[in-house]
Design an enzyme around this catalytic site. Sequence first.
Site: not given
Ligand code: LLP
Length: 410
Positions: A238, A271, A273-274, A314, A340, A367
């Site tokens: 997050g 955890e 990601g982004r 989004y 399209c 993503y």
């Molecule tokens: N942990 C869990 C349990 C999650 O559900 C997620 C993301 C993460 C970690 C990693 O979150 P981050 O650090 O990336 O915020 N497709 C969407 C984002 C979906 C996130 C899903 N879960 C976008 O393009 O913004």
Amino acid sequence: MIENTSIAYRAHHLYMDDVPIPELLAHNETPFYVYSLPRVLHNYRRIQQTFALLKPHIHYSAKANANLAVLRALIAAGAGIDAVSMGEIQRALYAGAQPQHVVFAGVGKTLAEIRYALEQGVGWFNVENLLECRLIDAQAQQYGQRARIALRLNPDIQADTHPHIATGHGKAKFGLPAAQIAAILAQQSDYPFLDFAGIHVHIGSQLRSPHATRAAIERALELIAPYPNIRTVNIGGGLPVAYAPNEYVPSWADFADTLTPLLAGYEVLLEPGRAVVADAGLLLTTVLYRKEYAEPAFVICDASMSELLRPALYNAHHEIVPVVRTETAPQPVTLVGPVCESTDVLGTLTYSAQPGDTLAILTAGAYGLVMSSNYNQRPRPAEIVVGADGRTWRVVRRREALDDLLRFES
Ligand code: LLP
């Protein structure tokens, strides 16, 4: 433009590290993604340093960008992996992750996935269903193992983010309500093959304040307080990134400062990601046509919602810049793709791009390709990586060919 340590102009040309983007364009057909491993590793280390007081175990969330070269670089730097499917577990292991450094999460794990995860020996199951507890317990018994479990709390807290990526409110499909977690923990002996060693909480992505996360973690800690055997708190991902130069997002240090005092004495898992990959990636595209009848005019390029879904799904904003900067008068135009669908809009350009111009869509490392599709029978684009030396690049996933689009049918 939001420049960073790896993506910036030198004179009039856009560079990724020491690689001029025009060099990539000379050798590769657009659209394609390119990722900077120096930036990925820089982000990973910055998260490590920001949360250093907690000595967290960082499990990179592979759903954000599962490219093997990216996974390999992070695993070599010491990261574990957060996986949400059999496919992600397979990829993590193939890229060299130790199974015990993989956490397996997900709202709907199938029996086949649970068995696969046990066979591979993943380190943690993040569990979010009572029936799932029973299934894992029964399967672990069959394999003669004990499975390590972190129950995922739905803290019933609204995160300050886009509603589509908020996961911690009471109406979300994610996690277990506090009362159910309390009930499971009170009956741990019902699950002789489960080791309830942790709690997990993730209230959303691209969080705009650390306060809701703090409240969520406080609830999680209350739940485990009676159980001294539960020493691990997985606080999810997050961490936010800025998608526009003037966009305010709290700093990662704001999160660390707010959360660290709560978590002293616990083993902490993160955890992200982004935060690791978003600003390390670009999507390159070429302008095909213009349509002048609309105000602002449409610029039609060869990338679309099939390659980058976030704007269509989004209404997400991505900054779009020319690969070669020229002196042009500002003129807003709408950048659209060939698909399209009226929602196939990639964003707004602030200058008047012409057919043949090449553009970079910024902050596309998270993503992006992972959410791409073959919609309209478009081949998925190539992925290129600039190596850790910042000078060499290679195509790490080739562009799909027309034949690939027929491969699975008979
Ligand atoms: N942990 C869990 C349990 C999650 O559900 C997620 C993301 C993460 C970690 C990693 O979150 P981050 O650090 O990336 O915020 N497709 C969407 C984002 C979906 C996130 C899903 N879960 C976008 O393009 O913004």
